[in-house]
Design a protein around this motif. Structure first.
Motif, PDB file in Angstrom:
ATOM      1  N   VAL A 193      -7.521  30.094   0.346  1.00  0.00           N
ATOM      2  CA  VAL A 193      -7.538  30.957  -0.660  1.00  0.00           C
ATOM      3  C   VAL A 193      -6.617  32.153  -0.399  1.00  0.00           C
ATOM      4  N   GLU A 194      -7.139  32.820   0.760  1.00  0.00           N
ATOM      5  CA  GLU A 194      -6.243  33.803   1.160  1.00  0.00           C
ATOM      6  C   GLU A 194      -4.830  33.901   1.348  1.00  0.00           C
ATOM      7  N   LEU A 195      -4.181  32.717   2.079  1.00  0.00           N
ATOM      8  CA  LEU A 195      -2.918  32.477   2.177  1.00  0.00           C
ATOM      9  C   LEU A 195      -2.310  32.341   1.090  1.00  0.00           C
ATOM     10  N   GLY A 196      -2.942  31.607   0.213  1.00  0.00           N
ATOM     11  CA  GLY A 196      -2.085  31.490  -1.114  1.00  0.00           C
ATOM     12  C   GLY A 196      -1.881  32.583  -1.786  1.00  0.00           C
ATOM     13  N   GLY A 197      -2.967  33.406  -1.906  1.00  0.00           N
ATOM     14  CA  GLY A 197      -2.736  35.028  -2.536  1.00  0.00           C
ATOM     15  C   GLY A 197      -1.836  35.624  -2.052  1.00  0.00           C
ATOM     16  N   ALA A 198      -1.601  35.722  -0.459  1.00  0.00           N
ATOM     17  CA  ALA A 198      -0.478  36.418   0.168  1.00  0.00           C
ATOM     18  C   ALA A 198       0.830  35.811  -0.116  1.00  0.00           C
ATOM     19  N   GLY A 253       8.648  26.290  -2.881  1.00  0.00           N
ATOM     20  CA  GLY A 253       7.784  27.339  -2.504  1.00  0.00           C
ATOM     21  C   GLY A 253       6.467  27.087  -2.153  1.00  0.00           C
ATOM     22  N   LEU A 254       5.731  26.429  -3.266  1.00  0.00           N
ATOM     23  CA  LEU A 254       4.405  25.898  -3.056  1.00  0.00           C
ATOM     24  C   LEU A 254       4.313  24.726  -1.771  1.00  0.00           C
ATOM     25  N   ALA A 255       5.336  23.888  -1.454  1.00  0.00           N
ATOM     26  CA  ALA A 255       5.258  23.248  -0.448  1.00  0.00           C
ATOM     27  C   ALA A 255       5.502  23.962   1.048  1.00  0.00           C
ATOM     28  N   GLU A 256       5.999  25.075   0.963  1.00  0.00           N
ATOM     29  CA  GLU A 256       6.304  25.937   2.215  1.00  0.00           C
ATOM     30  C   GLU A 256       4.769  26.532   2.283  1.00  0.00           C
ATOM     31  N   MET A 257       4.141  26.991   1.207  1.00  0.00           N
ATOM     32  CA  MET A 257       2.852  27.622   1.380  1.00  0.00           C
ATOM     33  C   MET A 257       1.742  26.604   2.145  1.00  0.00           C
ATOM     34  N   GLY A 307      -5.044  25.787   9.572  1.00  0.00           N
ATOM     35  CA  GLY A 307      -6.448  25.482   9.163  1.00  0.00           C
ATOM     36  C   GLY A 307      -6.993  25.413   7.829  1.00  0.00           C
ATOM     37  N   ALA A 308      -6.010  25.560   6.978  1.00  0.00           N
ATOM     38  CA  ALA A 308      -6.370  25.550   5.430  1.00  0.00           C
ATOM     39  C   ALA A 308      -6.505  23.939   4.936  1.00  0.00           C
ATOM     40  N   ARG A 309      -6.781  23.840   3.895  1.00  0.00           N
ATOM     41  CA  ARG A 309      -6.719  22.294   3.126  1.00  0.00           C
ATOM     42  C   ARG A 309      -5.692  22.467   2.367  1.00  0.00           C
ATOM     43  N   ALA A 310      -4.836  21.418   2.277  1.00  0.00           N
ATOM     44  CA  ALA A 310      -3.912  21.134   1.536  1.00  0.00           C
ATOM     45  C   ALA A 310      -4.058  21.300  -0.136  1.00  0.00           C
ATOM     46  N   GLU A 311      -5.157  20.728  -0.437  1.00  0.00           N
ATOM     47  CA  GLU A 311      -5.709  20.668  -1.813  1.00  0.00           C
ATOM     48  C   GLU A 311      -6.089  22.003  -2.491  1.00  0.00           C
ATOM     49  N   THR A 312      -6.238  23.123  -1.720  1.00  0.00           N
ATOM     50  CA  THR A 312      -6.656  24.499  -2.053  1.00  0.00           C
ATOM     51  C   THR A 312      -5.072  25.204  -2.634  1.00  0.00           C
ATOM     52  N   PHE A 313      -4.002  24.669  -2.268  1.00  0.00           N
ATOM     53  CA  PHE A 313      -2.925  25.430  -2.683  1.00  0.00           C
ATOM     54  C   PHE A 313      -2.495  24.655  -4.000  1.00  0.00           C
ATOM     55  N   ALA A 314      -3.131  23.596  -4.516  1.00  0.00           N
ATOM     56  CA  ALA A 314      -2.978  23.181  -5.963  1.00  0.00           C
ATOM     57  C   ALA A 314      -3.961  23.778  -6.935  1.00  0.00           C
ATOM     58  N   ARG A 329     -14.107  33.836 -15.512  1.00  0.00           N
ATOM     59  CA  ARG A 329     -14.949  32.624 -14.830  1.00  0.00           C
ATOM     60  C   ARG A 329     -14.287  32.576 -13.441  1.00  0.00           C
ATOM     61  N   VAL A 330     -15.476  32.434 -12.316  1.00  0.00           N
ATOM     62  CA  VAL A 330     -15.179  32.487 -11.018  1.00  0.00           C
ATOM     63  C   VAL A 330     -16.017  30.931 -10.389  1.00  0.00           C
ATOM     64  N   TYR A 331     -14.794  30.599  -9.907  1.00  0.00           N
ATOM     65  CA  TYR A 331     -15.100  29.223  -8.969  1.00  0.00           C
ATOM     66  C   TYR A 331     -15.416  29.573  -7.497  1.00  0.00           C
ATOM     67  N   THR A 332     -16.067  28.789  -6.893  1.00  0.00           N
ATOM     68  CA  THR A 332     -16.335  29.040  -5.599  1.00  0.00           C
ATOM     69  C   THR A 332     -15.695  28.079  -4.511  1.00  0.00           C
ATOM     70  N   SER A 333     -15.425  28.485  -3.362  1.00  0.00           N
ATOM     71  CA  SER A 333     -14.618  27.517  -2.410  1.00  0.00           C
ATOM     72  C   SER A 333     -15.124  27.877  -0.945  1.00  0.00           C
ATOM     73  N   ASP A 334     -14.917  27.128   0.004  1.00  0.00           N
ATOM     74  CA  ASP A 334     -15.252  27.499   1.447  1.00  0.00           C
ATOM     75  C   ASP A 334     -13.967  27.471   2.199  1.00  0.00           C
ATOM     76  N   ASP A 335     -12.915  27.136   1.812  1.00  0.00           N
ATOM     77  CA  ASP A 335     -11.593  27.453   2.433  1.00  0.00           C
ATOM     78  C   ASP A 335     -11.232  28.657   2.070  1.00  0.00           C
ATOM     79  N   VAL A 336     -11.690  29.712   2.880  1.00  0.00           N
ATOM     80  CA  VAL A 336     -11.235  31.001   3.001  1.00  0.00           C
ATOM     81  C   VAL A 336      -9.604  31.230   3.323  1.00  0.00           C
ATOM     82  N   ILE A 337      -9.247  30.441   4.311  1.00  0.00           N
ATOM     83  CA  ILE A 337      -7.810  30.491   4.982  1.00  0.00           C
ATOM     84  C   ILE A 337      -6.832  30.149   3.745  1.00  0.00           C
TER      85      ILE A 337
END
Length: 338
Positions: free
Chosen positions: A189-194, A223-227, A235-242, A179-187
């Motif tokens: 999504v990428e920063l979470g993965g890194a 760690g999640l708080a630091e991310m 420039g990312a949105r906080a909710e993306t990290f949840a 299952r693939v979801y979409t998002s417009d928060d590229v920063i």
């Protein structure tokens, strides 16, 4: 909306490590014409003759229609969707080497997780810089390659500022078990993965020290708080990290037995040097490279990241892991929320 693409799309997957191979297999099973580009001749041979990537994804039976090639131009010819899955430290030269062969209207997607060490660029920025004029979509989320290849239920995120490009990746890759979801928060999504890879190394160090579930839970939560803190600062949105690319991938990589980053941490916590922990590994532990990049990015943004700083000192400055843990626990007391 259907979970399977109704019309076949010509696809190229560039990078035949475990994750690239699993993505290529998924696309092929969805009915798309897929070429998997591999630098290694033995990978091309075993994929094409045995339908298995013996070197990087041994034991996984690949779709018989999947073809592999070491010819970049041939792999990219006619591809409407190009997925990059090369390791972060070689992504730029890999993209550059084939840029002239990419179709003008192709959508590019990036399954590599990382921050470029020299420039501190995210992976989508690396690809966009080397193959200009095309939409670039980040793919991230909790997804061990071996489990994707064995068709276990998996959910990921496709992020792009172009909704049409993200939806193309979504429709092309999605299947009943993927299952693939979409998002417009590229920063985000990428920063979470890194950054989750850095936290996985840190969690493994605790495990190697013989510590239990309490410290693991504390480290993952802080760690999640630091991310999130670093993400919001750039420039990312906080909710993306949840979501899947943040919390989801963090849980998987910090607790899963298949995590290379966690395994490196376990070895270091158990007394090995970084060189010993990495010796003989066929696949890259991105968390080691990303520890350097994340620290540099945080320093540039003026953001405090105690766990990432401690991991950096252990990996690159020779600090004893127990001493680093003691320093983290002795920091000035504060409120949980920044």
């Amino acid at each position: 909306m259907s979970t399977v693409q109704e019309h076949a799309v010509r696809c190229a997957v560039i990078g035949a490590g475990a994750w690239g191979t699993a993505i290529a297999d998924r696309l092929s099973r969805n009915g798309h014409a897929v070429t998997l580009w591999a630098r290694e001749a033995d990978v091309v041979e075993t994929v094409n003759t045995r339908h298995e990537n013996v070197r990087f994804l041994a034991g996984a039976s690949l779709h018989p229609a999947l073809r592999a090639s070491s010819d970049m131009a041939a792999a990219l010819a006619g591809a409407r969707l190009v997925v990059y899955a090369a390791p972060s430290h070689v992504l730029r030269p890999v993209v550059a080497s084939g840029a002239v062969h990419i179709e003008r209207d192709a959508v590019l997607s990036v399954a590599t997780k990382g921050i470029e060490r020299e420039t501190l660029a995210l992976m989508t920025d690396v690809v966009a810089g080397e193959a200009q004029g095309r939409a670039v979509v980040a793919i991230s989320g909790p997804s061990f390659a071996a489990e994707v290849a064995s068709q276990q239920p998996t959910a990921v995120v496709a992020a792009c500022d172009s909704a049409a490009a993200a939806e193309l990746v979504q429709s092309t890759m999605s299947a009943p078990e993927f299952r693939v979801y979409t998002s417009d928060d590229v920063i985000g999504v990428e920063l979470g993965g890194a950054l989750k890879n850095v936290m996985a190394v840190a969690t493994g160090i605790l495990e190697g020290l013989g510590m239990g579930f309490n410290p693991r839970a504390a480290l993952m939560t802080r760690g999640l708080a630091e991310m999130t803190r670093l993400g919001v600062a750039i420039g990312a949105r906080a909710e993306t990290f949840a979501g899947l690319a943040g919390l989801g991938d963090l849980v998987l990589t910090c607790t899963g037995a298949l995590s290379r980053n966690r395994a490196v941490g376990v070895a270091i916590g158990g007394g090995q040097t970084l060189e010993e922990a990495l010796a003989g590994k066929e696949s890259v532990a991105e968390g080691v490279l990303n520890t350097q990049s994340a620290k540099a990015l945080a320093d540039r943004a003026g953001v405090e990241l105690p766990i990432i700083d401690a991991t950096y000192r252990i990996l690159f400055e020779g600090q004893a892991p127990r001493a680093a843990v003691a320093e983290l626990m002795a920091r000035e007391l504060r409120a949980e929320r920044d």
